[in-house]
Design a protein around this motif. Sequence first.
Motif, PDB file in Angstrom:
ATOM      1  N   SER A  24       0.803  -1.241   0.004  1.00 35.89           N
ATOM      2  CA  SER A  24      -0.021  -0.006  -0.004  1.00 35.89           C
ATOM      3  C   SER A  24       1.021   1.268   0.230  1.00 35.89           C
ATOM      4  O   SER A  24       0.354   2.225  -0.495  1.00 35.89           O
ATOM      5  N   SER A  25       2.029   1.085   0.513  1.00 35.99           N
ATOM      6  CA  SER A  25       2.837   2.496   0.460  1.00 35.99           C
ATOM      7  C   SER A  25       3.852   2.545  -0.774  1.00 35.99           C
ATOM      8  O   SER A  25       4.407   3.664  -0.771  1.00 35.99           O
ATOM      9  N   ARG A  27       3.841   3.598  -4.273  1.00 34.76           N
ATOM     10  CA  ARG A  27       3.222   4.416  -5.042  1.00 34.76           C
ATOM     11  C   ARG A  27       3.363   3.994  -6.637  1.00 34.76           C
ATOM     12  O   ARG A  27       2.256   3.781  -7.394  1.00 34.76           O
ATOM     13  N   ARG A 115      11.524   8.175   0.311  1.00 37.59           N
ATOM     14  CA  ARG A 115      10.422   8.304   1.215  1.00 37.59           C
ATOM     15  C   ARG A 115       9.623   6.923   1.406  1.00 37.59           C
ATOM     16  O   ARG A 115       8.827   6.661   2.054  1.00 37.59           O
ATOM     17  N   GLU A 116       9.451   6.453   0.189  1.00 35.55           N
ATOM     18  CA  GLU A 116       8.496   5.376  -0.156  1.00 35.55           C
ATOM     19  C   GLU A 116       9.379   4.131  -0.851  1.00 35.55           C
ATOM     20  O   GLU A 116      10.176   4.452  -1.542  1.00 35.55           O
TER      21      GLU A 116
END
Length: 458
Positions: A24-25, A27, A115-116
């Motif tokens: 889910s994190s 993108r 960050r992801e």
Amino acid sequence: MKKLVGIIVVCALFVFYIVYGFNSSARYTVVLDPGHGGLSLEPISIHGDKYDHDQAKYLAAYQEGASCGNIFEGEMAYEIALAAKEILDLTRTSSGRVEFQKILLRYSPSADVPREPINVILSREKGYSHDKYNTFNNTKDEDYNAPFRLFDFPDLKTSHRKPGLVSRMNSESPDLVVSLHLDSIGPTNGAMAPVVTPGYSTFQIARDYIMADSKTRREIKRDFQKSPYLNWVQMSGSRSAFEWFLCDAWIYFTGYWSTKNGLNPDPDSYKGLRQDMVSWAYSRKSWEDQNNPDKMAGLPDLKNLNLGDPFWQREVSEPENWKREGGMEGVGGDNLYSANEIMRFIRLGLFAHDALPEKKLPDIREPHWSTWSVPTYINAINAFIELGFLNNRYDRDRLLKYRDIHAEAIAVGIYSLLYGLKISPHNINDMPTGTPLNLERYKNYQGSDYFKSVMRRP
Ligand SMILES: [Zn+2]
């Protein structure tokens, strides 16, 4: 009982976190797509590709790719793709993201810690090593190319439809597919090259030519020879670049090759409608449709092309135009920009690591334009790259000796295409721009994600 329920709830939350918490994190989903992997075995009736359901047969041999001595395109492309995936997989953990920032700082004066995570998938498993060739040849009872075919095919034992690589890649709804290949014969100094299919509007030029009077035809031909498409790929020397462009337009629109003058279909050269060889929202029919009325209904007529078909609606749509026309390189859309940008990162990586001096860096050649399968039928942005030319000693040495630099530069290039990157200045030509792709316009296209619409009937 209460205790058992508690344990079940904790286990369920744990599984949810492992499965869902990570995905889910992320993108963005990127597919690394090393070319080939299978073998050009006989008979084609068992081992081929481009299965045409109407005729119930494979229309082409499996393309196993280029080779030189004991170096094979499919193996080298796989090793580079796997190494690039391992670097991008650093983004899956917070400590890995700190490591990834250190890699970015070899290319950038001021990169942040990512960050992801980036969700990275390899399009295929490891291919066959080539010593298997003799043991596999002439066998009819096993489908060795099943994991490696581009297009859908019937299971050898059950006849059920199996998805090929294009369908499997599309089913992941990726944002970016990076296809890695090597060519066989190229320039004497070695080089890299982008492989691109233009959009509908360019093929429409060929259709206009075929339907025009002779004066207009002369003008269209003259304009083509002044356009960026003038070096359209010539599959053989028997036709000019313009004649191959016309022939490829016939293949794109109808599945037929044309006669040499490009004005009529050649009835003996049907290559199939590839949009129907993919499991997606844009095929005309499923294999399960019985009594198919289109079955070999006679030769096609370009004047009466049915643009109501879902595939043609897709082809004339804005996102396909963004992918394949215009854009930051002037032509070739986001696909050509992505391929060129990754190659610019490879040049920068080789230079920044002191592997090669400026004058030994591989040039980036003009695009190889044609009706390639992956750029046309993949529903993501596609950076399709020939990393080098295997007949060339400089390219072989470069790829063998600096495989890991290529993989690192590809990983950094992908990151830059997704998020953007400030680039450290270096005194070399063809520096990467660090400009990210405008992915949001695809992800918010008419209220939904264009990349995800691929598996749904429009
Ligand atoms: Zn290839």
